[in-house]
Enzyme design. Structure first.
Site, short mmCIF file in Angstrom:
data_model
loop_
_atom_site.label_atom_id
_atom_site.label_comp_id
_atom_site.label_asym_id
_atom_site.label_seq_id
_atom_site.Cartn_x
_atom_site.Cartn_y
_atom_site.Cartn_z
N ALA A 224 0.84 -1.21 0.00
CA ALA A 224 0.00 0.00 0.00
C ALA A 224 0.87 1.26 0.00
O ALA A 224 0.61 2.22 -0.72
CB ALA A 224 -0.93 -0.01 1.21
N CYS A 275 -0.20 -7.45 -7.47
CA CYS A 275 -0.25 -7.23 -6.02
C CYS A 275 -0.88 -5.92 -5.57
O CYS A 275 -1.72 -5.91 -4.67
CB CYS A 275 1.15 -7.29 -5.45
SG CYS A 275 1.76 -8.96 -5.38
C1 UDX Z 1 5.28 -5.35 -5.96
C2 UDX Z 1 6.17 -5.01 -4.75
O1 UDX Z 1 7.20 -4.11 -5.15
C3 UDX Z 1 6.76 -6.30 -4.18
O2 UDX Z 1 7.51 -6.01 -3.01
C4 UDX Z 1 5.62 -7.24 -3.84
O3 UDX Z 1 6.13 -8.47 -3.36
C5 UDX Z 1 4.77 -7.49 -5.07
O4 UDX Z 1 4.29 -6.27 -5.60
P1 UDX Z 1 5.70 -5.92 -8.54
O5 UDX Z 1 4.21 -5.88 -8.66
O6 UDX Z 1 6.42 -7.08 -9.12
O7 UDX Z 1 6.10 -5.89 -6.99
O8 UDX Z 1 6.31 -4.61 -9.22
P2 UDX Z 1 6.82 -3.15 -8.77
O9 UDX Z 1 8.21 -2.99 -9.20
O10 UDX Z 1 6.53 -2.88 -7.37
O11 UDX Z 1 5.94 -2.20 -9.73
C6 UDX Z 1 4.54 -2.12 -9.62
C7 UDX Z 1 3.98 -1.14 -10.62
O12 UDX Z 1 4.29 0.20 -10.29
C8 UDX Z 1 4.49 -1.34 -12.05
O13 UDX Z 1 3.41 -1.20 -12.94
C9 UDX Z 1 5.49 -0.22 -12.21
O14 UDX Z 1 5.70 0.12 -13.55
C10 UDX Z 1 4.84 0.89 -11.42
N1 UDX Z 1 5.77 1.92 -10.94
C11 UDX Z 1 6.81 1.60 -10.10
C12 UDX Z 1 5.58 3.25 -11.30
O15 UDX Z 1 4.65 3.57 -12.04
N2 UDX Z 1 6.43 4.22 -10.82
C13 UDX Z 1 7.47 3.92 -9.99
O16 UDX Z 1 8.20 4.84 -9.59
C14 UDX Z 1 7.67 2.57 -9.62
#
Ligand code: UDX
Length: 458
Positions: A224, A275
């Site tokens: 979150a 997630c």
């Molecule tokens: C996430 C959590 O980071 C991880 O700890 C948990 O176990 C599972 O959920 P994940 O869903 O694999 O991991 O990807 P993450 O790198 O967290 O990115 C999630 C989304 O946010 C992506 O769509 C990414 O592109 C977006 N994002 C991320 C942004 O738009 N801006 C950012 O600065 C970072």
């Protein structure tokens, strides 16, 4: 060969597969078996074409498979023969009945608990790996501890914090390993057994323990908070576009405050992945369940801003392209929810593609790893979308490119050639702010980044 510990993982998905491969690699004294109800998935894990793409995973699996890492569909046998059982089955958002669209669907989870109960002939440690609503372990204990034949179960919570695309690195050098247990003699002993496994490669100060409920809640709260940062910067990106500020400059300045930190401050088309949304909705459901309406409302807005950002991106495209997209070719660069994965679950690209089709645009989808998933996400749109792996050919004849996933390969393309092959005036909507906007503009493109003033020729 006899192994010191026999470990089973139920669920061979994005979490179970890589996590068990890492345990097998780091703990040659453990025998690790991964089971799944899906025979095709298991066959893929046993082949040269693994069911998921993750940098470094192939090598890890090749080094351990059939040595001390095994993939099988024999769940019953797996439960009988192993002492430590990780449960990593999927817990999607419920699509029916009470809590639909919010609460987690626990049917796979409960079925697994019942199978463990049915087939266990000796005591087991059962570890929650899937993200679950708080107090699931309690339900698990209630199901499991109803036998009187001396077979006992200790339930631990050990949430997985790995992120896709960097899973192997995250598993190898985790920020922390969290183990939640009961504060009883048995609970603490089970916790130590699990901690000993991780201690093979994780420094002791990074292995932390807590009560079970805190551990379950920590996973939801971590996700979150991460998602909240993205929604916060995305909300500011909307303001930057109006106020002629640059969100990249703002996030750099804000992130240099050591209390805030620079990570997860990239404005984008919104977060996706299996997630974030699911976990926040879970948190919201939990707060409502306890009557905490204000708290629920607060977190719910993180998801609302995310939806808003995706819709805003489409509206910006429409506004720029003279308020009509009908009949215009729009090429999507990237469909995965982030780079370095083929996963498209909850990818903003799905929403954006559908919205563009609603506006009667002609959509071409391009992605180096996610085309197969993209095809099934848009299966009901068959005939209305084209799928082309090569980004340069995909853009040919289109009026606009919408960059949706931050794949590195998009940075180094021949933009001059791409520009010449496109309908004019040609547009680039950079939903990840990764391109050299000035260069694209100089070539002739009208460039629309997120949270920055557009560069237009008219
Ligand atoms: C996430 C959590 O980071 C991880 O700890 C948990 O176990 C599972 O959920 P994940 O869903 O694999 O991991 O990807 P993450 O790198 O967290 O990115 C999630 C989304 O946010 C992506 O769509 C990414 O592109 C977006 N994002 C991320 C942004 O738009 N801006 C950012 O600065 C970072």
């Amino acid at each position: 060969m006899t192994f010191e510990k026999k470990i089973l993982c139920i669920g061979a998905g994005y979490v179970g597969g890589p996590t068990m491969a890492m345990i097998a690699a780091k703990c040659p004294h453990c025998r690790v078996t991964v089971v799944d109800i899906n025979p095709e998935r298991i066959a893929a894990w046993n082949s040269d074409d693994l069911p998921i793409y993750e940098p470094g995973l192939d090598e890890l699996v090749r080094a351990t498979r059939n040595r001390n890492l095994f993939f099988s569909t024999e769940i019953e046998r797996g439960i009988r023969e192993n002492d430590i059982i990780f449960v990593s089955v999927n817990t999607p958002t419920k699509s029916f009945g009470l809590g639909a669209g919010m609460a987690a669907d626990l049917q796979h989870w409960e079925k697994t608990a019942r199978q463990i109960l049915e087939f266990s002939e000796t005591s087991k440690i059962v570890i929650e790996k899937s993200t679950l609503p708080v107090k699931t372990a309690l339900a698990m204990e209630r199901i499991l501890n109803c036998r009187q034949n001396g077979v006992c179960f200790d339930v631990l919570s050990n949430p997985e914090f790995l992120a896709e695309g960097t899973a192997i690195r995250d598993l190898e050098r985790p920020d922390r390993i969290l183990i939640g247990s009961r504060n009883t003699e048995r609970g603490l002993k089970a916790r130590q057994t699990l901690a000993d496994i991780y201690a093979s490669w994780v420094p002791p100060e990074r292995i932390i323990t807590s009560g079970i409920w805190s551990s379950e809640l920590s996973k939801l709260v971590s996700n979150a908070f991460l998602a909240q940062r993205i929604s916060s910067i995305n909300a500011i990106s909307a303001l930057c576009e109006k106020a002629e500020a640059d969100v990249v400059e703002v996030s750099r300045a804000v992130g240099m405050d050591s209390r805030i930190g620079p990570k997860f401050l990239n404005a984008s088309i919104g977060f996706g992945g299996s997630c974030f949304k699911k976990d926040i909705l879970n948190l919201v459901y939990l707060c409502r369940y306890y009557g905490l309406e204000e708290v629920a409302h607060y977190w719910e807005n993180v998801v609302k801003i995310n939806d808003y950002q995706q819709e805003r991106f489409v509206r910006n495209m429409m506004g720029a392209m003279f308020n009509t997209l009908a009949g215009k070719g729009i090429c999507l660069w990237g469909f995965a929810f982030k780079a370095n994965t083929g996963d498209t679950r909850e990818s903003p690209a799905i929403f954006i593609a559908r919205r563009l089709l609603e506006e009667q645009a002609e959509v071409v989808v391009s992605d180096p790893k996610a085309l197969q998933n993209a095809r099934s996400d848009l299966a009901d749109m068959e005939g209305r979308v084209r799928f082309v792996e090569d980004p340069v050919s995909a853009a040919e004849g289109c009026h606009a490119i919408a960059l949706l996933t931050e794949w590195d390969l998009y940075r180094g393309l021949d933009f001059q050639k791409i520009f010449q092959s496109m309908g004019q005036p040609a547009f680039i909507f950079d939903g990840r702010n990764i391109l050299d906007h000035q260069r694209c503009f100089d070539i002739g493109f009208n460039v629309y980044p997120v949270g920055k003033p557009p560069l237009r020729h008219f």
